[in-house]
Write an enzyme that holds these catalytic residues in place. Sequence first.
Site, PDB file in Angstrom:
ATOM      1  N   SER A 135     -10.231  16.047  10.353  1.00  0.00           N
ATOM      2  CA  SER A 135     -10.630  16.639   9.065  1.00  0.00           C
ATOM      3  C   SER A 135     -10.531  18.150   9.186  1.00  0.00           C
ATOM      4  CB  SER A 135     -12.071  16.251   8.739  1.00  0.00           C
ATOM      5  OG  SER A 135     -12.545  16.993   7.632  1.00  0.00           O
ATOM      6  N   TYR A 148     -20.923  16.258  11.331  1.00  0.00           N
ATOM      7  CA  TYR A 148     -19.635  15.714  10.867  1.00  0.00           C
ATOM      8  C   TYR A 148     -18.495  16.623  11.341  1.00  0.00           C
ATOM      9  CZ  TYR A 148     -15.782  14.116   8.011  1.00  0.00           C
ATOM     10  OH  TYR A 148     -14.551  13.654   7.611  1.00  0.00           O
TER      11      TYR A 148
END
Length: 250
Positions: A135, A148
């Site tokens: 990501s 995250y």
Amino acid sequence: MNILITGVTSGFGLAMAKRLIKDNHTIIGTGRRADKLSDIKAELGEQFIPLCFDIGNLDDTKSALDSLDKALLNNIDVLINNAGLALGLESADKADISDWQAMINTNITGLVSITNLVLPKMVAKNSGLVINIGSTAGNYPYFGANIYGASKAFVKQFSLNLRADLIGKNIRVTNIEPGLCGGTEFSHIRFKGDNEKASKLYEKVDYIRPEDIADMVHYIVNLPPHININRLEVMPVAQTFAGLTVVKDL
Ligand SMILES: NC(=O)c1ccc[n+]([C@@H]2O[C@H](COP(=O)([O-])OP(=O)(O)OC[C@H]3O[C@@H](n4cnc5c(N)ncnc54)[C@H](OP(=O)(O)O)[C@@H]3O)[C@@H](O)[C@H]2O)c1
């Protein structure tokens, strides 16, 4: 080709499974939701092999892989480590430890466990491709990304380190690093079912679609064998890098 995709029950994984089945590959697709997997099996047919397990549980991961036909298990051409999640968007001091543990367990422990089980088989036949779904959160910090983002930074470095270890072997590793994507369950899960919060994020933004990511995967799978894309960072045109934040009168 035989392609193992983790997390095919929604989002990117489902779009990839559909795209790659169209290309006539055999897809082993995983997820925890048995009902979704059987719906996908009914839609995609013989070339789709469902495997239902929690990727965060090593024993379950091992037995799921062991349930595959040996010839298939020993001949996985492509492993796509897609299963993952974000939980919460609070600052670190307000975060729930069980959310952090779930992200670490899935995005890191799950991803490395299945890689550890499949990679030796690729090395044994000296061919293979691992595509990890990282990501932009692994590249740029933003408020509330704490664990995250850190888990996706892990995925990026793990991908690069795999390539370093695989020197001299015909095994490729690519980390795809998407920015804002809609049309998946990602934000629904991050905001724990608060769909209003989730849909606000995508309001008036032409975000990346799961089919866009599936097209990129199709492209990578079909590259000439001498090419390795190390990292592929993609954002919608509507998104750019996070600015450095300054607060006045601290
Ligand atoms: N959407 C975005 O904006 C975005 C941006 C960058 C990167 N990503 C990354 O892209 C990947 C796919 O995300 P998505 O947007 O497609 O999300 P999604 O729609 O929520 O799909 C996530 C998939 O992962 C599976 N999964 C989650 N936890 C699992 C576990 N413990 N064991 C097995 N399977 C598990 C889910 O299946 P079950 O629920 O059936 O287990 C589901 O199939 C993730 O790694 C995410 O971090 C997403």
